[in-house]
Scaffold this motif. Structure first.
Motif, mmCIF file in Angstrom:
data_model
loop_
_atom_site.group_PDB
_atom_site.id
_atom_site.type_symbol
_atom_site.label_atom_id
_atom_site.label_comp_id
_atom_site.label_asym_id
_atom_site.label_seq_id
_atom_site.Cartn_x
_atom_site.Cartn_y
_atom_site.Cartn_z
ATOM 1 N N VAL A 193 43.576 37.952 35.250
ATOM 2 C CA VAL A 193 44.555 37.088 35.096
ATOM 3 C C VAL A 193 44.441 36.335 33.847
ATOM 4 O O VAL A 193 43.537 35.454 33.907
ATOM 5 N N GLU A 194 45.346 35.978 32.931
ATOM 6 C CA GLU A 194 45.206 34.840 31.875
ATOM 7 C C GLU A 194 46.374 34.174 32.153
ATOM 8 O O GLU A 194 47.513 34.582 32.293
ATOM 9 N N VAL A 195 45.908 32.923 32.051
ATOM 10 C CA VAL A 195 46.855 31.671 32.331
ATOM 11 C C VAL A 195 47.109 30.922 31.050
ATOM 12 O O VAL A 195 46.541 30.485 30.487
ATOM 13 N N LYS A 212 37.694 38.309 40.740
ATOM 14 C CA LYS A 212 37.666 37.312 41.828
ATOM 15 C C LYS A 212 37.373 35.912 41.110
ATOM 16 O O LYS A 212 36.952 35.815 40.077
ATOM 17 N N GLY A 213 38.207 35.305 41.826
ATOM 18 C CA GLY A 213 38.141 33.681 41.296
ATOM 19 C C GLY A 213 39.677 33.074 41.621
ATOM 20 O O GLY A 213 40.674 33.857 41.846
ATOM 21 N N VAL A 214 39.535 31.454 41.385
ATOM 22 C CA VAL A 214 40.691 30.842 41.974
ATOM 23 C C VAL A 214 41.364 30.409 40.553
ATOM 24 O O VAL A 214 40.757 29.851 39.715
ATOM 25 N N ILE A 227 42.444 35.522 42.948
ATOM 26 C CA ILE A 227 43.149 36.613 42.358
ATOM 27 C C ILE A 227 42.727 37.897 43.264
ATOM 28 O O ILE A 227 43.557 39.154 42.977
ATOM 29 N N ALA A 228 41.644 38.046 43.693
ATOM 30 C CA ALA A 228 41.489 39.116 44.247
ATOM 31 C C ALA A 228 42.411 39.365 45.728
ATOM 32 O O ALA A 228 42.727 40.807 46.069
ATOM 33 N N ASP A 229 43.166 38.635 45.995
ATOM 34 C CA ASP A 229 44.328 39.044 47.003
ATOM 35 C C ASP A 229 45.562 39.539 46.595
ATOM 36 O O ASP A 229 46.354 40.259 47.380
#
Length: 236
Positions: A193-195, A212-214, A227-229
């Motif tokens: 994911v890129e923000v 994985k990571g927030v 993001i793993a969710d």
């Protein structure tokens, strides 16, 4: 999408009439709204069967866009009608998981509304797009009409082979120009994911997380995501 044109200006039609022997057009469509033929659309209007004549070198407006059948796989970006093919299943899985995460949070905290494609977002006469997911805050709620008539606070695009160039380049420019506050690009199979955050009407990359990571949203106050969710477990 089809609506009657205004009396103020006459807009050229983007389709030509197709003459079929009796029953052939109906057989080709087979109950569907349209049929894609080499990047053009065959569909039925009151006058009969028509096929689009959309050309790369031509400029188009929302009036042309509205001549297309409902759910047509085109978006209007910088006066060009861009063909956006149907996404794969993994794309839909990620959109669904993300919409649950964001939608539940927004609803719980009464921050605004979350919507997902297909839903037209009108920026101007030459830009009508359908983000995979969007958030409109209470503050911007006046843009929620028959369609979204203005810039959402937050948009998400899930990348696929057929849309990557438009999502990374064309749409990003439009979102920046019209003051979308935050833009997420998500690669469903590579699981990143890129923000991007709007700074002076340009989208600037602020965070990139893979597997994985927030990540933390700027536009959706207090929202964070592991993001793993949202990715299929067999891809992580």
């Amino acid at each position: 999408m089809t609506e009657s044109q205004t009396d103020k200006e006459k807009v050229d039609k983007i389709y030509g009439t197709v003459l079929f022997p009796e029953g052939v057009g109906e057989m080709l469509l087979n109950g569907h709204r349209f049929l894609v033929i080499r990047g053009q659309l065959l569909y039925k209007i009151e006058e009969g069967y028509v096929i689009t004549m959309i050309r790369e070198e031509e400029n188009y407006t929302v009036d042309h866009y509205l001549q297309l059948p409902e759910s047509a796989p085109f978006q209007l970006i910088n006066a060009k009608l861009i063909y956006m093919p149907s996404p794969y299943e993994i794309h839909q899985a990620v959109v669904f998981n993300l919409s649950l995460e964001i939608g539940n949070y927004v609803k719980k905290h009464q921050l605004g509304v979350v919507r997902f494609a297909p839903l037209d977002v009108h920026f101007d006469k030459e830009n009508v797009v359908q983000p995979d997911l969007l958030f409109v805050s209470v503050r911007r709620s006046s843009i929620i009409q028959k369609f979204i008539m203005g810039a959402p606070d937050f948009v998400v695009e899930i990348l696929s082979k057929g849309t990557a160039k438009a999502d990374k380049e064309l749409k990003m420019g439009v979102y920046g120009k019209y003051n979308v506050l935050e833009y997420w690009l998500i690669h469903p199979s590579e699981c990143w994911v890129e923000v991007y955050v709007n700074e002076d009407k340009r989208m600037q990359l602020k965070q990139r997380v893979e597997k994985k990571g927030v990540i933390e949203s700027v536009a959706i106050e207090g929202f964070t995501l592991e993001i793993a969710d949202i990715f299929p477990k067999n891809n992580l």
